[in-house]
Design a protein around this motif. Structure first.
Motif, short mmCIF file in Angstrom:
data_model
loop_
_atom_site.label_atom_id
_atom_site.label_comp_id
_atom_site.label_asym_id
_atom_site.label_seq_id
_atom_site.Cartn_x
_atom_site.Cartn_y
_atom_site.Cartn_z
N GLY A 404 -20.41 80.81 6.09
CA GLY A 404 -20.23 82.20 6.46
C GLY A 404 -21.28 83.10 5.85
N VAL A 405 -21.62 82.86 4.58
CA VAL A 405 -22.62 83.70 3.91
C VAL A 405 -23.98 83.56 4.59
N ILE A 406 -24.41 82.32 4.77
CA ILE A 406 -25.75 82.11 5.33
C ILE A 406 -25.78 82.50 6.80
N THR A 407 -24.68 82.28 7.53
CA THR A 407 -24.62 82.77 8.91
C THR A 407 -24.79 84.28 8.94
N GLY A 408 -24.10 84.97 8.02
CA GLY A 408 -24.24 86.42 7.95
C GLY A 408 -25.65 86.86 7.59
N LEU A 409 -26.27 86.17 6.62
CA LEU A 409 -27.64 86.51 6.24
C LEU A 409 -28.61 86.22 7.38
N ALA A 410 -28.38 85.09 8.07
CA ALA A 410 -29.26 84.74 9.19
C ALA A 410 -29.14 85.78 10.30
N LEU A 411 -27.92 86.22 10.57
CA LEU A 411 -27.74 87.23 11.61
C LEU A 411 -28.36 88.55 11.19
N THR A 412 -28.18 88.91 9.93
CA THR A 412 -28.79 90.14 9.43
C THR A 412 -30.31 90.08 9.52
N SER A 413 -30.88 88.91 9.28
CA SER A 413 -32.34 88.77 9.35
C SER A 413 -32.87 89.05 10.75
N LEU A 414 -32.03 88.85 11.78
CA LEU A 414 -32.49 89.13 13.15
C LEU A 414 -32.74 90.64 13.32
N GLY A 415 -31.96 91.44 12.61
CA GLY A 415 -32.21 92.87 12.66
C GLY A 415 -33.48 93.25 11.92
#
Length: 480
Positions: A404-415
């Protein structure tokens, strides 16, 4: 040290050897050992536990970020907060399970109670009231995402702890694991491949949320029925309940001092996080990177899952011949290579061909990863004389919650890198953004995991584990 050959029938310990054929009562044999649980009865539980959580993994970003407009930065913050909570509550839940003593067993009460709680929280997660936005939407998402993941942790810690207990010989364990992974893949066909069709065409549209709530209710009902059916049919070993009750602090201390906990946990996390990215991003990859309707994700997901299902029998035979550790390393390497094809795909057919290779590598990981973890549990029980599988698996769950943490960070990185912040603000090139999310990030993670797996060894069986069940019991009685 190397993985044991699955073809050699071995037991976890003489305390768990299933040797008798006659019963003294439900779940008991004449010598106090466990009556045998049919592998399929245990394995079908994976179908029930997989349906709800994989709908969450596969659809929550589409539902909250792309349709409801939740900002990816808020998503990342919620996932980080949950990881902190989970790091605290998971060991406690496992500890409570290990110390549970009821006439129904240690694990079964948790499964029967946890199933409806998971179902209710998942339904609420996909039933956000109309008009929610801003802080209210973030809070709704946070509360029910955290509850859903927490109840999933309860179920999986108890369900996973039953594998080494019910099937102490590695041949039996491999068969049961192969069956349960097969049931998981059937559940994935439904909860991932079929879900986009149900949510966006049968029960709703691509721009509305009603289809998600209806689908969640349907899946929740099926999951509850299956989990309870499995739980009432398994026969826990009463000797495990006769062991002394594990302590929390000393148990956690022993686990974190165990080098295998960190090695297997971190290497396994590379695989787990990679597949979490794939499952959560495939619908948006189809929408933005391939330029197709979300419902077409059905075809890509179906190919991956069906190939993985077909490969389970082949990988299980390879495990029997070459051992779990060798097979695990090979499967890891294949999975890493497969993501390059998905990055290069420009249409549905090329993506499906690349997806087939993903399915082959994924199938090998499904056939072996839990066997590697079970070896660690065997070694811990042998060393410390306590069956604390619930605590140990809950501690391993810490690595799983890195998803969940890395998925969230990965998604945030798209922004940050591509300007994709939500469906309302997709940026200039969301197609490239989700190629990065679905292909490049998983490729990097699985490559690291494949290389690191070469540095991992798991214990060989002890002398007791090398004995057959009857022989072990004889040694225990005679002292020879």
């Amino acid at each position: 040290m190397r993985a044991a050959i699955v073809g050699e029938e071995r037991t976890v310990s003489s305390h768990a050897a299933p040797t008798a054929a006659s019963d003294d009562g439900p779940g008991h044999a004449s010598d106090g050992t466990a009556a045998r649980t049919p592998p399929w009865r245990y394995a079908i539980g994976m179908f029930g536990t997989s349906i709800p959580i994989n709908m969450v993994k596969g659809s929550v970003i589409l539902y909250y970020v792309d349709i409801l407009g939740l900002d990816v930065r808020a998503y990342g913050v919620v996932m980080t907060i949950y990881a902190i909570i989970d790091a605290i509550d998971n060991p406690i839940l496992g500890y409570l399970s290990d110390r549970t003593r009821t006439r129904f067993g240690r694990r079964r009460p948790w499964l029967v109670v946890g199933a409806p709680l998971l179902a209710a929280s998942m339904i609420a997660l996909f039933s956000a009231p109309a008009g929610l936005d801003g802080v209210a939407l973030v809070l709704w998402f946070a509360v029910f995402a955290i509850l859903t993941e927490a109840f999933d942790s309860v179920l999986n810690a108890n369900y996973g702890a039953l594998l080494p207990e019910l099937f102490p010989r590695e041949r039996q364990r491999a068969v049961a694991n192969g069956l349960r992974q097969g049931f998981q893949l059937v559940a994935l066909v439904i909860s991932l491949a079929v879900t986009p069709l149900l949510t966006t065409q049968v029960f709703g549209t691509e721009e509305t949320t009603g289809g998600f709530a209806t689908t969640a209710i349907l899946y929740a009902a099926v999951a509850c029925i299956v989990i309870v059916y499995m739980a009432v049919g398994v026969r826990e070993n009463p000797r495990y309940a006769a062991d002394r009750r594990p302590a929390l602090l000393s148990g956690v201390a022993a686990i974190v001092r165990n080098p295998l906990f960190w090695k297997v946990g971190l290497v396994g996390a590379c695989y787990g996080v990679a597949m979490a990215l794939v499952l959560s991003g495939v619908q948006l990859y189809v929408r933005y990177s391939l330029g197709l309707p979300v419902a077409d994700a059905l075809f890509l997901q179906a190919v991956v899952i069906l190939v993985a299902a077909g490969g389970l029998a082949v990988w299980t035979r390879i495990v029997a011949r070459r051992g779990a550790l060798w097979t695990w390393r090979v499967a890891y390497a294949i999975l890493a290579v497969s993501f390059a094809g998905l990055f290069l795909a420009t249409g549905l057919v090329p993506a499906m061909l690349a997806g087939a290779l993903v399915g082959i590598g994924w199938s090998g990981m499904l056939a072996t990863n839990d066997l590697i973890v079970a070896r660690v549990l065997d070694a811990d029980a042998s060393t410390h004389g306590e069956h604390r599988e619930g605590l140990f698996l809950s501690a391993f769950g810490f690595f799983g919650r890195l998803n969940g943490v890395i998925t969230g960070l990965a998604l945030t990185s798209l922004g940050v890198f591509f300007g994709y912040n939500s469906g309302d603000d997709p940026g200039q090139d969301p197609g490239l953004a989700f190629r990065m999310y679905l292909c490049v990030y998983p490729f990097v993670l699985t490559t690291i995991g494949a290389v690191a797996s070469r540095l991992v060894s798991v214990p060989e069986p002890t002398a007791d584990q090398a004995l057959g069940g009857t022989a072990a019991a004889a040694v225990e009685k005679t002292g020879r």
